[in-house]
Design a protein around this motif. Structure first.
Motif, PDB file in Angstrom:
ATOM      1  N   SER A  88     -14.415 -32.277  23.040  1.00 13.83           N
ATOM      2  CA  SER A  88     -13.791 -33.606  22.540  1.00 13.83           C
ATOM      3  C   SER A  88     -13.264 -34.255  23.776  1.00 13.83           C
ATOM      4  CB  SER A  88     -12.596 -33.265  21.637  1.00 13.83           C
ATOM      5  OG  SER A  88     -11.519 -32.871  22.482  1.00 13.83           O
ATOM      6  N   ILE A 134     -15.761 -39.799  15.644  1.00 13.64           N
ATOM      7  CA  ILE A 134     -16.901 -40.529  16.531  1.00 13.64           C
ATOM      8  C   ILE A 134     -16.455 -41.700  16.958  1.00 13.64           C
ATOM      9  CG2 ILE A 134     -18.920 -39.038  15.843  1.00 13.64           C
ATOM     10  CD1 ILE A 134     -19.621 -41.623  14.365  1.00 13.64           C
ATOM     11  N   PRO A 135     -16.634 -42.152  18.269  1.00 12.96           N
ATOM     12  CA  PRO A 135     -16.117 -43.603  18.895  1.00 12.96           C
ATOM     13  C   PRO A 135     -16.904 -44.494  18.234  1.00 12.96           C
ATOM     14  CG  PRO A 135     -17.693 -42.235  20.260  1.00 12.96           C
ATOM     15  CD  PRO A 135     -17.383 -41.579  19.320  1.00 12.96           C
ATOM     16  N   GLY A 139     -21.726 -42.640  22.962  1.00 12.58           N
ATOM     17  CA  GLY A 139     -21.718 -41.270  22.395  1.00 12.58           C
ATOM     18  C   GLY A 139     -22.754 -40.632  21.927  1.00 12.58           C
ATOM     19  N   ARG A 274     -13.161 -39.056  20.526  1.00 14.42           N
ATOM     20  CA  ARG A 274     -14.449 -38.433  20.270  1.00 14.42           C
ATOM     21  C   ARG A 274     -14.180 -36.992  20.154  1.00 14.42           C
ATOM     22  NH1 ARG A 274     -19.358 -36.546  22.794  1.00 14.42           N
ATOM     23  NH2 ARG A 274     -21.240 -36.996  22.125  1.00 14.42           N
TER      24      ARG A 274
END
Ligand SMILES: [Fe+2]
Length: 292
Positions: A88, A134-135, A139, A274
């Motif tokens: 992360s 998640i963004p 990514g 993330r």
């Protein structure tokens, strides 16, 4: 319900359906998964809302775990059991690292093509990466199939590389990005290890290119010549026809064979969380003899 292996639209990887990874895996299912890994090199499992314990239990059924080093994290920063690689961008309080944070800058090295722990004398077998947060964009993780890339080489190049030995270290991959402020202790820890450039898969018998941004030299070659040569090979091996780009969904678990693939992360907004968590299976042994 039997496990279903649905092949993705590219020639690399398969989506797996009909399995709940929260449930204990039978030995028959574990064998099916190993066989699919040998064949497809990347397996995608969607909609698997696992706890860390379930993630770990699933991994353990497949083989012994690698002792994962969370390179720059101090104990106060550990969010996960130490057997996990915390991939992360979050500190111990679950806050994204600041833009200039050394741990963030070091992790940007994951955006270069690599194979997990190729900088260890016994490199990793499988990696199992799970998406918790998640963004909003970016990514992705991209995978390059190093068997297909090897198969596409001409005979002269295959003969030239057959017995070459490379030197891998995280120092080399970070140098490429201008990250050079290592402590003496880190420099000692990142002593280069030797890896064969051509690997043979122990089950399928197929050959593959064993490349990574960690590779900074070829034994017996001048450094600039080695690095230029390796750069050409990476360029060859990561042409679009050899690559699958995974667009993450929360609760995806993606498993890949580091012996047959390279991968890289793609950029995402730095201020967005993330949260990716990885377990890693240990490899069977070194790819070549090491020097003291
Ligand atoms: Fe990685």
């Amino acid at each position: 319900m039997p496990v279903q292996f649905r092949v993705l639209t590219t020639h690399i990887g398969a989506e797996v359906e009909g399995i709940d990874l929260r449930e204990p895996l039978s030995s028959a299912q574990a064998e099916e998964i190993h066989a699919a890994m040998d064949r497809y090199a990347v397996l995608v499992f969607h909609d698997q809302p696992l706890t860390n314990e379930q993630h770990l239990a699933f991994t353990s059924v497949l083989g012994p775990l690698e002792n994962t080093a969370n390179i720059l994290r101090t104990a106060a920063d550990f969010r996960l059991p130490p057997v996990f690689a915390d991939v992360s961008n979050l500190d111990g309080r679950n806050q994204p690292y600041g833009a200039e944070d050394r741990r963030r800058l070091f992790a940007i090295g994951n955006r270069l093509w690599h194979s997990d722990s190729s900088f260890k004398a016994v490199p990793a077998k499988y990696s199992l990466l799970r998406a918790v947060r998640i963004p909003s964009k970016g990514g992705n993780t991209e995978f390059a199939h190093m068997v297909a890339a090897y198969d596409a080489l001409d005979a002269e190049t295959r003969a030239e590389i057959e017995d070459l030995i490379c030197e891998h270290s995280q120092i080399f991959s970070r140098q490429q990005l201008g990250f050079t402020d290592f402590t003496d202790e880190e420099r000692a820890r990142f002593t280069p290890v030797r890896q064969r450039l051509v690997r043979t898969h122990p089950v399928t018998g197929r050959k593959s290119l064993y490349l990574a941004s960690h590779a900074g030299g070829i034994v017996g070659w001048p450094v600039p010549e080695a690095r230029a040569f390796l750069r050409d090979l990476v360029e060859h091996a990561t042409q679009r026809q050899f690559v699958y780009a995974h667009r993450w969904r929360v609760h995806d678990l993606v498993m890949w064979d580091n012996r047959q693939t390279m991968h890289r992360a793609r950029p995402f907004p730095a201020h967005e969380p993330r949260d990716m968590r990885r377990t890693t299976l240990a490899g069977d042994g070194p790819t070549t003899a090491q020097v003291a």
